[in-house]
Design an enzyme around this catalytic site. Structure first.
Site, PDB file in Angstrom:
ATOM      1  N   GLY A  12     -60.383 -13.169 -38.473  1.00  0.00           N
ATOM      2  CA  GLY A  12     -60.168 -14.052 -37.332  1.00  0.00           C
ATOM      3  C   GLY A  12     -61.379 -14.882 -36.937  1.00  0.00           C
ATOM      4  CB  SER A  13     -64.504 -15.986 -38.601  1.00  0.00           C
ATOM      5  OG  SER A  13     -64.075 -16.625 -39.765  1.00  0.00           O
ATOM      6  CG  ASN A  14     -61.013 -20.399 -39.689  1.00  0.00           C
ATOM      7  OD1 ASN A  14     -61.453 -21.538 -39.578  1.00  0.00           O
ATOM      8  ND2 ASN A  14     -61.109 -19.693 -40.810  1.00  0.00           N
ATOM      9  CG  LEU A  85     -52.838 -12.625 -45.405  1.00  0.00           C
ATOM     10  CD1 LEU A  85     -53.468 -11.376 -46.016  1.00  0.00           C
ATOM     11  CD2 LEU A  85     -53.196 -13.849 -46.236  1.00  0.00           C
ATOM     12  CB  ILE A  88     -43.483 -19.067 -41.409  1.00  0.00           C
ATOM     13  CG1 ILE A  88     -45.016 -19.025 -41.279  1.00  0.00           C
ATOM     14  CG2 ILE A  88     -42.849 -19.387 -40.057  1.00  0.00           C
ATOM     15  CD1 ILE A  88     -45.555 -17.948 -40.361  1.00  0.00           C
ATOM     16  CG  ASN A 102     -51.630 -22.024 -43.693  1.00  0.00           C
ATOM     17  OD1 ASN A 102     -52.203 -21.087 -43.125  1.00  0.00           O
ATOM     18  ND2 ASN A 102     -51.628 -22.141 -45.007  1.00  0.00           N
ATOM     19  CG  HIS A 104     -54.515 -22.932 -49.163  1.00  0.00           C
ATOM     20  ND1 HIS A 104     -53.937 -21.689 -49.293  1.00  0.00           N
ATOM     21  CD2 HIS A 104     -55.039 -23.226 -50.373  1.00  0.00           C
ATOM     22  CE1 HIS A 104     -54.091 -21.268 -50.535  1.00  0.00           C
ATOM     23  NE2 HIS A 104     -54.755 -22.182 -51.211  1.00  0.00           N
ATOM     24  CD  GLU A 174     -61.371 -21.949 -43.858  1.00  0.00           C
ATOM     25  OE1 GLU A 174     -60.447 -21.898 -44.678  1.00  0.00           O
ATOM     26  OE2 GLU A 174     -61.867 -20.928 -43.355  1.00  0.00           O
TER      27      GLU A 174
HETATM   28  C1  GRF Z   1     -59.745 -18.662 -44.236  1.00  0.00           C
HETATM   29  O1  GRF Z   1     -60.527 -18.975 -45.349  1.00  0.00           O
HETATM   30  C2  GRF Z   1     -58.452 -19.430 -44.268  1.00  0.00           C
HETATM   31  O2  GRF Z   1     -58.542 -20.656 -44.905  1.00  0.00           O
HETATM   32  C3  GRF Z   1     -57.550 -18.547 -45.055  1.00  0.00           C
HETATM   33  O3  GRF Z   1     -57.915 -17.240 -44.689  1.00  0.00           O
HETATM   34  C4  GRF Z   1     -59.267 -17.225 -44.265  1.00  0.00           C
HETATM   35  C5  GRF Z   1     -59.303 -16.573 -42.915  1.00  0.00           C
HETATM   36  O4  GRF Z   1     -60.606 -16.294 -42.493  1.00  0.00           O
HETATM   37  N1  GRF Z   1     -56.171 -18.907 -44.878  1.00  0.00           N
HETATM   38  P1  GRF Z   1     -60.864 -15.778 -41.021  1.00  0.00           P
HETATM   39  O5  GRF Z   1     -59.958 -14.575 -40.790  1.00  0.00           O
HETATM   40  O6  GRF Z   1     -60.561 -16.895 -40.084  1.00  0.00           O
HETATM   41  O7  GRF Z   1     -62.307 -15.370 -40.977  1.00  0.00           O
END
Ligand code: GRF
Length: 187
Positions: A12-14, A85, A88, A102, A104, A174
Site C-alpha cells: 500500500g505504498s501507493n 490482485l 473486478i 488501475n 500497472h 508511480e
Molecule cells: C505497484 O507497483 C503497482 O503498480 C502494482 O502493484 C504495486 C503495488 O505497490 N499494481 P504498493 O502496494 O503500492 O507498494
C-alpha cells in the site's frame, strides 16, 4: 467534494502516497481503503493515517452486492486499484462505468494479463533485456490489464539493473504521476 476509494492487496505504498497527496487538497477525499487481505500492510498504514479501511472476503466481493452497496452508499466518484490482485467482478464494473482505474507497473500491452504482477513483471522485463519500462494507468474492464489507457510514463532499464532496481524506478514513477492523474480525472 469528490470521493475516492482505494483498493489494495499488499504494502500500500501507493495508497499512502495518494492519501498524503490529497490531504493537501480539500476538493478530493480518500473516503476509504478496501483490501481482500486481512494481513495486508496497507491496513497498518491506514491506521496510522486515520483513514477508514475495510477487509472483505471473496464471497462479499464476487458473490454478493455487498461491496457495490458500500461504494454506492458512500457516494464513490472514483475507484482506484493500487496493487489490487483480484479480478473486478462484472457487477462492480457495471455499477461504476469508467470510474475504476488501475496502475500497472509496465508499459501495457507488454507484460500484462493474468499472473503478471509484482516482481514477475520486473523479472520478465529484465529477462527480455528491455531498455525501457514504465507505468500504465488504465480504465478497468472485465479482462486483466485491457481497459483503455489513460496515461503512461517511461524509465530506462540499464544492463546493471535487476528486478529490484527496476521495481524501485517504477515505484518512483508511480509516486510521481498516479496522484496527479487521479486529480486530473476528477477535475
Ligand atoms: C505497484 O507497483 C503497482 O503498480 C502494482 O502493484 C504495486 C503495488 O505497490 N499494481 P504498493 O502496494 O503500492 O507498494
Amino acid at each position: 467534494m469528490k470521493r475516492i476509494v482505494i483498493f489494495a492487496s499488499g504494502s500500500g505504498s501507493n495508497a499512502e502516497n495518494i492519501i498524503s497527496f490529497f490531504r493537501e487538497k480539500p476538493q478530493v477525499e480518500v473516503a476509504a481503503v478496501l483490501t481482500n487481505k486481512s494481513s495486508a500492510k496497507v491496513l497498518e498504514r491506514c491506521d496510522r493515517l486515520g483513514v477508514p479501511a475495510f477487509y472483505f472476503n471473496k464471497i462479499a466481493f464476487k458473490d454478493s452486492d455487498t461491496v457495490v452497496q458500500f461504494l454506492e452508499g458512500i457516494q464513490t466518484d472514483l475507484i482506484v486499484l493500487a496493487g489490487f490482485l483480484w479480478k473486478i467482478p462484472s457487477n462492480l464494473i457495471q455499477s461504476f462505468p469508467d470510474k475504476i482505474i488501475n496502475i500497472h507497473p509496465a508499459l501495457l500491452p507488454k507484460y500484462g494479463g493474468k499472473g503478471m504482477y509484482g516482481e514477475r513483471v520486473h523479472q520478465a522485463v529484465k529477462e527480455n533485456n528491455e531498455t525501457e519500462t514504465g507505468i500504465t494507468i488504465h480504465y478497468v474492464n472485465e479482462n486483466y490489464d485491457e481497459g483503455a489507457i489513460i496515461f503512461q510514463a517511461k524509465t530506462k532499464v540499464i544492463p546493471s539493473d535487476d528486478a529490484n532496481s527496476i521495481a524501485e524506478k517504477v515505484h518512483q514513477l508511480e509516486y510521481e504521476h498516479f496522484p496527479k492523474v487521479i486529480e486530473k480525472l476528477l477535475s
